[in-house]
Design an enzyme around this catalytic site. Structure first.
Site, PDB file in Angstrom:
ATOM      1  N   CYS A  72       0.833  -1.214   0.000  1.00  0.00           N
ATOM      2  CA  CYS A  72       0.000   0.000   0.000  1.00  0.00           C
ATOM      3  C   CYS A  72       0.859   1.252   0.000  1.00  0.00           C
ATOM      4  O   CYS A  72       1.684   1.459   0.896  1.00  0.00           O
ATOM      5  CB  CYS A  72      -0.927  -0.003   1.220  1.00  0.00           C
ATOM      6  SG  CYS A  72      -1.929   1.494   1.340  1.00  0.00           S
ATOM      7  N   TRP A  97      -8.982   5.735  -0.180  1.00  0.00           N
ATOM      8  CA  TRP A  97      -9.517   6.388  -1.376  1.00  0.00           C
ATOM      9  C   TRP A  97      -8.712   5.897  -2.566  1.00  0.00           C
ATOM     10  O   TRP A  97      -7.639   5.312  -2.421  1.00  0.00           O
ATOM     11  CB  TRP A  97      -9.454   7.917  -1.265  1.00  0.00           C
ATOM     12  CG  TRP A  97      -8.106   8.445  -0.878  1.00  0.00           C
ATOM     13  CD1 TRP A  97      -6.989   8.551  -1.677  1.00  0.00           C
ATOM     14  CD2 TRP A  97      -7.723   8.961   0.400  1.00  0.00           C
ATOM     15  NE1 TRP A  97      -5.944   9.086  -0.967  1.00  0.00           N
ATOM     16  CE2 TRP A  97      -6.362   9.352   0.307  1.00  0.00           C
ATOM     17  CE3 TRP A  97      -8.414   9.134   1.611  1.00  0.00           C
ATOM     18  CZ2 TRP A  97      -5.670   9.899   1.387  1.00  0.00           C
ATOM     19  CZ3 TRP A  97      -7.712   9.676   2.684  1.00  0.00           C
ATOM     20  CH2 TRP A  97      -6.368  10.059   2.564  1.00  0.00           C
ATOM     21  N   GLU A 122      -5.256   3.412 -10.493  1.00  0.00           N
ATOM     22  CA  GLU A 122      -5.904   2.112 -10.259  1.00  0.00           C
ATOM     23  C   GLU A 122      -7.058   1.921 -11.234  1.00  0.00           C
ATOM     24  O   GLU A 122      -7.315   0.819 -11.712  1.00  0.00           O
ATOM     25  CB  GLU A 122      -6.448   2.021  -8.827  1.00  0.00           C
ATOM     26  CG  GLU A 122      -5.378   2.117  -7.756  1.00  0.00           C
ATOM     27  CD  GLU A 122      -5.992   1.956  -6.366  1.00  0.00           C
ATOM     28  OE1 GLU A 122      -6.275   2.990  -5.735  1.00  0.00           O
ATOM     29  OE2 GLU A 122      -6.205   0.816  -5.945  1.00  0.00           O
TER      30      GLU A 122
HETATM   31  N1  ARG Z   1      -6.896  -1.602  -7.033  1.00  0.00           N
HETATM   32  C1  ARG Z   1      -8.183  -1.903  -6.483  1.00  0.00           C
HETATM   33  C2  ARG Z   1      -9.263  -1.360  -7.406  1.00  0.00           C
HETATM   34  O1  ARG Z   1      -8.969  -0.767  -8.385  1.00  0.00           O
HETATM   35  C3  ARG Z   1      -8.358  -1.301  -5.094  1.00  0.00           C
HETATM   36  C4  ARG Z   1      -7.258  -1.635  -4.103  1.00  0.00           C
HETATM   37  C5  ARG Z   1      -7.234  -0.701  -2.891  1.00  0.00           C
HETATM   38  N2  ARG Z   1      -7.015   0.654  -3.316  1.00  0.00           N
HETATM   39  C6  ARG Z   1      -7.019   1.716  -2.510  1.00  0.00           C
HETATM   40  N3  ARG Z   1      -6.818   2.888  -3.039  1.00  0.00           N
HETATM   41  N4  ARG Z   1      -7.226   1.611  -1.204  1.00  0.00           N
HETATM   42  O2  ARG Z   1     -10.440  -1.495  -7.171  1.00  0.00           O
END
Ligand code: ARG
Length: 388
Positions: A84, A257, A262
């Site tokens: 993380c 968040w 992502e």
């Molecule tokens: N990568 C994942 C998604 O796109 C979420 C993982 C956790 N991400 C976070 N910013 N806490 O759904």
């Protein structure tokens, strides 16, 4: 059980392996209680609490964390999450103590409340909801899906997908259980909750006020909004076990968040997810006849601009990868001043676009200790797939 633990254990976080007649909880429990009292000077001397916990384990085969221990444990589990990049704010994690709940209906309702609290009108708050732990002869509840909010994925007879291919299996399962999913590309899956003793999960449709979503548009290209892309505001991981002091909490959904990449560089871009780069490139009028034109890279940047722009417009918290990288290095420095290493997994920390433009790329990290606790662990004990 031996009595020498009361005073004789060395002051370290990893105790010696359990003796043959020692309950397996003793080592991890004592290590955790000591860590708690070490890090929180106001908590005083660990010894009385250690004695209490050992007696409770001897009497009942388990022990209960105090609400303060639970909150500390959950926050440190986040701090220990080597993959993380967002750990700077680990102290601010809101910990909801729901250990009295294991029924499917109650768990589902509190997951919905979790989403409302976390969404907070767009000002996303990191939250964890801790439901009943596994106890001897009495397992806790579990959430079957990977996140509280996910889009369904339906495989078509011709092999193509409607929706998110990543959720193909869980979508098929929900349909077997009687969920009537339509055939929309961004359709929120129901929550699947298995209560202790049940052979099958029950499914619960998410109420509308739990799932804030953001339609994706572009700051310059009007056609972008017509692609009909969207994403939800709160990523809430629901398939990891929270382990604190040897106690396992199998249902402990947590959220932070989003970082833009992502969604913009993975969920909407990966060839085995929403696979949108070709469509974006076409609208941009890019020359896709050769990889050397870098049409993929150009489309990817515009897609990521659109994601960041849209969340901003919608008033929903989202970090860009440059800012989040800076914050992570600040986190490492802050931890170092407190004498703590920050184990990190380079391959997860470096963002999937413009890696070398971010400072997190240009260094190595303290090695990851798979035995570090408290921790959020993959349910099966297998490492999760890369980049999730
Ligand atoms: N990568 C994942 C998604 O796109 C979420 C993982 C956790 N991400 C976070 N910013 N806490 O759904």
């Amino acid at each position: 059980m031996a009595h020498h633990h009361d005073v004789q254990l060395p002051e370290q976080q990893q105790p010696a392996p359990a003796g043959p007649d020692e309950h397996p909880l003793v080592g991890p429990a004592v290590a955790f209680v000591r860590q708690y009292h070490q890090e929180l000077p106001g908590a005083g001397d660990a010894a009385p609490r250690v004695r209490e916990v050992l007696a409770e384990i001897e009497r009942t085969g388990s022990y209960r964390h105090t609400p303060q221990e639970l909150a500390f444990g959950a926050r440190v589990a986040w701090r220990n999450a080597a993959r993380c990049i967002g750990r700077l704010y680990w102290r601010s994690l809101v910990v909801r103590d729901l250990r009295h709940l294991s029924g499917a209906e109650e768990v589902a309702q509190e997951c919905f409340e979790h989403l409302r609290l976390a969404t907070n009108g767009g000002r996303i708050r990191p939250v964890v909801s801790v439901f009943a732990p596994d106890a001897p002869g009495s397992p806790g509840p579990r959430l079957e899906g990977p996140q509280l909010i996910r889009y369904a994925g339906h495989r078509q007879p011709d092999g193509s997908w409607i929706g998110d291919p990543a959720t193909g299996e869980i979508t098929a399962w929900a349909r077997e259980l009687g969920w009537k999913g339509g055939q929309e590309p961004f359709e929120v899956l129901p929550l699947l909750v298995t209560e202790p003793g049940a052979r099958q999960p029950r499914w619960f449709e998410l109420p509308e006020d739990t799932t804030l979503e953001v339609p994706i548009s572009h700051p310059e290209y009007g056609w972008f909004a017509e692609l009909g892309l969207r994403w939800y505001a709160v990523p809430a991981i629901s398939d990891m076990v929270l382990e604190i002091g040897g106690v396992r909490y199998p249902a402990a959904p947590f959220n932070g968040w989003y970082m833009g990449t992502e969604i913009g560089a993975r969920n909407l871009a990966d060839a085995d997810r929403y696979d949108q780069l070709g469509v974006v490139a076409e609208h941009l009028g890019l020359d896709t006849s050769s990889e050397r034109t870098l049409w993929r890279d150009r489309a990817l940047v515009e897609l990521n601009r659109a994601v960041l722009h849209s969340f901003q417009e919608a008033g929903v918290t989202m970090a860009d990868h440059h800012t989040e990288s800076d914050r992570f290095l600040r986190h490492i420095a802050q931890e170092a001043r407190l004498g703590r290493p920050t184990p990190a997994d380079w391959s997860w920390i470096v963002p999937p676009v413009s890696g070398g433009l971010t400072p997190v790329y240009h260094r190595y990290y303290d090695p990851v200790d798979p035995a570090a606790r408290p921790a959020f662990l993959p349910r099966q004990g297998l490492p999760a797939a890369a980049g999730d």
